[in-house]
Scaffold this motif. Structure first.
Motif, PDB file in Angstrom:
ATOM      1  N   LYS A   1       1.133  -1.361   0.053  1.00  0.00           N
ATOM      2  CA  LYS A   1      -0.037  -0.015   0.030  1.00  0.00           C
ATOM      3  C   LYS A   1       0.796   1.150  -0.118  1.00  0.00           C
ATOM      4  O   LYS A   1       2.104   1.222   0.243  1.00  0.00           O
ATOM      5  CB  LYS A   1      -0.969  -0.099   1.091  1.00  0.00           C
ATOM      6  CG  LYS A   1      -0.111  -0.130   2.624  1.00  0.00           C
ATOM      7  CD  LYS A   1      -1.173  -0.242   3.632  1.00  0.00           C
ATOM      8  CE  LYS A   1      -0.627  -0.534   5.097  1.00  0.00           C
ATOM      9  NZ  LYS A   1      -1.421  -0.722   6.223  1.00  0.00           N
ATOM     10  N   PRO A   2       0.299   2.489  -0.122  1.00  0.00           N
ATOM     11  CA  PRO A   2       1.226   3.590  -0.258  1.00  0.00           C
ATOM     12  C   PRO A   2       1.983   3.740   1.117  1.00  0.00           C
ATOM     13  O   PRO A   2       1.651   3.509   2.115  1.00  0.00           O
ATOM     14  CB  PRO A   2       0.143   4.717  -0.299  1.00  0.00           C
ATOM     15  CG  PRO A   2      -1.260   4.073  -1.098  1.00  0.00           C
ATOM     16  CD  PRO A   2      -1.032   2.670  -0.519  1.00  0.00           C
ATOM     17  N   GLY A   3       3.227   4.242   0.817  1.00  0.00           N
ATOM     18  CA  GLY A   3       4.048   4.418   2.070  1.00  0.00           C
ATOM     19  C   GLY A   3       4.947   3.164   1.991  1.00  0.00           C
ATOM     20  O   GLY A   3       6.121   3.093   2.653  1.00  0.00           O
ATOM     21  N   ASP A   4       4.827   1.970   1.463  1.00  0.00           N
ATOM     22  CA  ASP A   4       5.560   0.842   1.321  1.00  0.00           C
ATOM     23  C   ASP A   4       6.699   1.033   0.083  1.00  0.00           C
ATOM     24  O   ASP A   4       6.641   1.662  -0.633  1.00  0.00           O
ATOM     25  CB  ASP A   4       5.051  -0.565   0.937  1.00  0.00           C
ATOM     26  CG  ASP A   4       3.785  -0.535   2.007  1.00  0.00           C
ATOM     27  OD1 ASP A   4       4.129  -0.352   3.183  1.00  0.00           O
ATOM     28  OD2 ASP A   4       3.178  -1.493   1.934  1.00  0.00           O
ATOM     29  N   ILE A   5       7.881   0.566   0.509  1.00  0.00           N
ATOM     30  CA  ILE A   5       8.970   0.298  -0.481  1.00  0.00           C
ATOM     31  C   ILE A   5       8.537  -0.191  -1.791  1.00  0.00           C
ATOM     32  O   ILE A   5       8.034  -1.409  -1.629  1.00  0.00           O
ATOM     33  CB  ILE A   5      10.154  -0.418   0.310  1.00  0.00           C
ATOM     34  CG1 ILE A   5      10.820   0.331   1.535  1.00  0.00           C
ATOM     35  CG2 ILE A   5      11.181  -0.609  -0.919  1.00  0.00           C
ATOM     36  CD1 ILE A   5      11.680  -0.425   2.363  1.00  0.00           C
ATOM     37  N   ARG A   6       8.890   0.158  -2.898  1.00  0.00           N
ATOM     38  CA  ARG A   6       8.453  -0.238  -4.187  1.00  0.00           C
ATOM     39  C   ARG A   6       9.651  -0.804  -5.019  1.00  0.00           C
ATOM     40  O   ARG A   6      10.657  -0.177  -5.102  1.00  0.00           O
ATOM     41  CB  ARG A   6       7.768   0.702  -5.097  1.00  0.00           C
ATOM     42  CG  ARG A   6       7.228   0.342  -6.196  1.00  0.00           C
ATOM     43  CD  ARG A   6       6.516   1.466  -7.152  1.00  0.00           C
ATOM     44  NE  ARG A   6       6.220   0.876  -8.439  1.00  0.00           N
ATOM     45  CZ  ARG A   6       5.468   1.665  -9.273  1.00  0.00           C
ATOM     46  NH1 ARG A   6       5.130   2.717  -8.965  1.00  0.00           N
ATOM     47  NH2 ARG A   6       4.896   0.984 -10.480  1.00  0.00           N
TER      48      ARG A   6
END
Length: 417
Positions: A236-241
């Motif tokens: 989800k947003p905020g996680d490492i991509r």
């Protein structure tokens, strides 16, 4: 020709032979250069030699015993006992690791030796590397020390010394340059494999250096508006991509790639020395370019916020950065997916490693003091970093915080009687 023996190697392979040869041509003494005043000295060198390495622990070729612990139940008491089992697999064929080196060199002096230098071009081929090799578990053993794999190093080294100014009034300026570039690569592994992920922390790969970094490729942080795409990967947003290298819609071990290497593409050191009537000033500028380091500082982000940590640019809805993931008191570094990708940084740097200011007292004064020489000096070490991706940390140590490069100010006196 030399013959060396190593008792730690296997019977029949303890001794080996290591030849070497070299030849030089003093070109300056040839008739076609004797009247060329711009060339003060010139010599061409060619050498070839084989060296050996036997740096392994004793008794590896014989195998060893491991101790087992038992407790025998004798009614109300237990009696300890010990047993032994074959703890290591012997290798009766273990022999020397050999490195063959060819070197072409040129020594020269120009303009009455105001410019002097040495240029070397070399290639090193190493075979029968002494390495730990993984075995099938059906053998009952995990690893064995064996002669496996081959590596190659190609490089160039240049040393230059120049006298830039040498005036009759005593002012003198000289410079020294040191440049080196080396390309290392693994050329063969055991059984013709192209990679060995069991070696060290990152593995070995044919066509790449020994010290590489093999991990997922971080391409940013999942942002607001990317919830659906992030959800496909369980994020989800905020996680490492990280990058889906094979574009199959899932992140697996096969998506890991070589992110960089520990050895630099090239290094350069430049020392300038100035002197005038007893006053001396020298400084060394050092550069190391084209390397990746594991930065302990970059990887010390306290994502749970429960301890003090480095100040980082972490993600929040109001700060949509791509540098560090969102803080979360309910998680930890160990449980954060792809956390290790935060620690790989460009380790290239340029720094002023050493600055020294000195004064040598004049001869009449030291004769009155009944001394042979008297010199005072002050040196500043590691004070100025001109280029670095991890400022204010000094990258020359390789990113470690436990043993950082220290800034030093040294004052001293040299006295000779």
């Amino acid at each position: 020709m030399r013959a060396d023996g190593a008792s730690v190697l296997a019977d029949g392979n303890k001794w080996d032979y290591f030849p070497s040869a070299s030849v030089a041509w003093i070109i300056k003494e040839e008739s076609f250069l004797q009247n060329v005043n711009a060339i003060s000295d010139m010599k061409l060198r060619l050498s070839y030699g084989v060296s050996g390495n036997s740096a392994i622990d004793p008794y590896l070729t014989l195998g060893g015993l491991g101790r087992s612990y038992y407790a025998f139940d004798q009614g109300s008491t237990e009696t300890p006992a010990f047993g032994f089992y074959p703890g290591a697999l012997s290798n009766p064929l273990l022999g020397w690791e050999k490195t063959a080196t060819a070197n072409l060199g040129l020594d020269f002096g120009l303009f009455n030796n105001r410019v002097t230098g040495t240029l070397d071009i070399y290639q090193q081929n190493t075979k029968d590397l002494l390495m730990s090799r993984r075995l099938p578990t059906t053998t009952g053993y995990e690893r064995i020390i064996d002669n496996v794999g081959e590596t190659r190093n190609r490089g160039v080294e240049l040393q230059l010394g120049t006298v830039n100014i040498d005036q009759s009034n005593g002012f003198r300026w000289t410079s020294d340059f040191s440049f080196a570039s080396n390309k290392e690569e693994v050329t063969a592994l055991a059984d013709g494999a192209q990679r060995d992920l069991t070696f060290g922390e990152y593995g070995l790969f044919v066509g790449h250096p020994i010290r590489i970094f093999y991990d997922y490729e971080k391409i940013g942080i999942w942002q607001l508006g990317e919830e659906d795409e992030a959800g496909k990967f369980g994020q989800k947003p905020g996680d490492i991509r990280v990058k889906d290298q094979d574009n199959n819609g899932i992140i697996t071990d096969d998506d890991r790639v070589i992110l960089g290497k520990a050895n630099p593409d090239w290094t350069l050191g430049v020392t300038n020395r100035f002197g005038y009537k007893g006053v001396e000033l020298s400084f060394l500028v050092y550069a190391r370019m084209g390397q990746t380091i594991v930065s302990e500082a970059a990887g010390s982000y306290k994502i749970d916020g429960l301890e003090n940590g480095p100040v980082v640019d972490y993600w929040t809805p109001e700060n949509p950065t791509n540098a560090y993931p969102r803080p979360n008191a309910g998680t930890s570094r160990a449980s954060t997916r792809y956390y290790s990708t935060l620690q790989y940084v460009d380790g290239s740097f340029i720094k002023v490693r050493d600055i020294t200011l000195a004064y040598s007292f004049p001869q009449p004064m030291i004769e009155k003091l009944r001394l042979s020489s008297l010199r005072i000096y002050a040196t500043a070490k590691n004070y100025f970093i001109l280029k670095s991706e991890i400022d204010p940390y000094d990258p020359e140590r390789g990113g470690a915080l436990s043993f950082p490069m220290t800034k030093q100010m040294v004052f001293g006196i040299n006295v000779a009687f």
